[in-house]
Motif scaffolding. Structure first.
Motif, mmCIF file in Angstrom:
data_model
loop_
_atom_site.group_PDB
_atom_site.id
_atom_site.type_symbol
_atom_site.label_atom_id
_atom_site.label_comp_id
_atom_site.label_asym_id
_atom_site.label_seq_id
_atom_site.Cartn_x
_atom_site.Cartn_y
_atom_site.Cartn_z
ATOM 1 N N ILE A 19 0.850 -1.183 0.000
ATOM 2 C CA ILE A 19 0.000 0.000 0.000
ATOM 3 C C ILE A 19 0.889 1.237 0.000
ATOM 4 N N LEU A 20 0.269 2.401 -0.019
ATOM 5 C CA LEU A 20 1.000 3.649 0.070
ATOM 6 C C LEU A 20 0.732 4.312 1.420
ATOM 7 N N GLN A 21 1.772 4.833 2.023
ATOM 8 C CA GLN A 21 1.595 5.748 3.138
ATOM 9 C C GLN A 21 1.745 7.153 2.578
ATOM 10 N N TYR A 55 10.816 6.100 -2.755
ATOM 11 C CA TYR A 55 9.622 6.853 -2.377
ATOM 12 C C TYR A 55 9.725 8.237 -2.996
ATOM 13 N N ARG A 56 8.686 9.033 -2.839
ATOM 14 C CA ARG A 56 8.705 10.423 -3.320
ATOM 15 C C ARG A 56 8.505 11.358 -2.143
ATOM 16 N N SER A 57 9.244 12.449 -2.144
ATOM 17 C CA SER A 57 9.168 13.346 -0.991
ATOM 18 C C SER A 57 9.515 14.771 -1.382
ATOM 19 N N GLY A 58 8.882 15.709 -0.683
ATOM 20 C CA GLY A 58 9.286 17.099 -0.786
ATOM 21 C C GLY A 58 10.549 17.308 0.036
ATOM 22 N N VAL A 59 11.384 18.219 -0.370
ATOM 23 C CA VAL A 59 12.665 18.436 0.288
ATOM 24 C C VAL A 59 12.746 19.868 0.803
ATOM 25 N N PRO A 215 4.197 3.429 -7.401
ATOM 26 C CA PRO A 215 3.304 3.241 -8.550
ATOM 27 C C PRO A 215 3.136 4.524 -9.349
ATOM 28 N N ASP A 216 2.659 4.383 -10.566
ATOM 29 C CA ASP A 216 2.450 5.552 -11.421
ATOM 30 C C ASP A 216 1.411 6.500 -10.821
#
Length: 223
Positions: A19-21, A55-59, A215-216
């Motif tokens: 799943i996604l958090q 993962y993807r994140s703001g920096v 995931p996309d």
């Protein structure tokens, strides 16, 4: 936000489900993290993050070099409408297990080194999670507690929490809930109650669980 979420048995995810958090600041998505369900029962949701997982994140660069008031200025600007740019990232070289009781204002993160030496417990204070069919939504409330394996503990980002209170970021109800949860959690740490009892120290994931990919549709939160 204070309403309890009652889950039927068919609502629980099976072990191994990916799943996604989705971590939110206000209503803005700031991190999208694929995780693996360890156990999903009425007492808690347990999630696993592999070492070096994508993962993807703001920096926010040099966050802790800023005075706390400047940091909060940045956080408040992030509440403005719009879409955050989330960069592709990779988690550190450590195993992470996250334990979140239902309708709770906190989660507990256990960090192990890559060779499974327990390094720390980390308590994250947050709004009770919201679940969708493919993700959990987590609204962070800044305040944290770092706990060593010997149960020595310390506050983290308490200055940010107090500054946010001064800026009117929280409602009185939220402040009361967070402080009550913090007091209860400190007692649990000092009394070595679960999950600080050591019961999870030797937990290990299923070796057949693959490292989840982002995931996309990582930006989707309502499905």
């Amino acid at each position: 936000m204070n309403e309890k979420t009652e889950l039927s048995p068919e609502s629980f995810w099976e072990p191994g489900t990916q799943i996604l958090q989705q971590d939110l600041w206000g209503s803005r998505l700031v991190t999208s993290r694929p995780v693996t369900v360890v156990k999903d029962v009425s007492e808690y949701l347990a999630l696993y993050t592999h070492p070096n997982a994508p993962y993807r994140s703001g920096v926010i660069k040099d966050r802790y070099s800023m005075p706390v008031s400047q940091r909060i200025d940045v956080y408040m600007e992030m509440l403005d409408p719009g879409t955050s740019h989330l960069e592709e990232s990779v988690s550190g070289d450590y195993h992470v297990l996250t334990l979140t009781p239902p309708n709770s204002w906190h989660s507990v993160w256990l960090f192990w080194t890559s060779d499974w030496r327990l390094e720390t417990y980390y308590v994250n204070f947050q709004a009770p999670i919201r679940r969708t069919s493919c993700c959990i939504l987590v609204r962070d409330y800044a305040l944290d507690i770092a706990v060593e394996p010997n149960m020595a503990w310390s506050w983290k980002d308490a200055d940010e929490f107090e500054e946010l209170i001064g800026r009117g970021f929280f409602t009185e109800s939220q402040i009361s809930s967070i402080r009550t949860e913090a007091d209860r959690t400190v007692r649990a740490i000092e009394n070595r109650e679960s999950p600080f009892s050591g019961a999870w120290k030797d937990w290990r994931p299923d070796t057949e669980w693959p490292v989840p990919e982002v995931p996309d549709d990582w930006h989707i939160m309502d499905s």
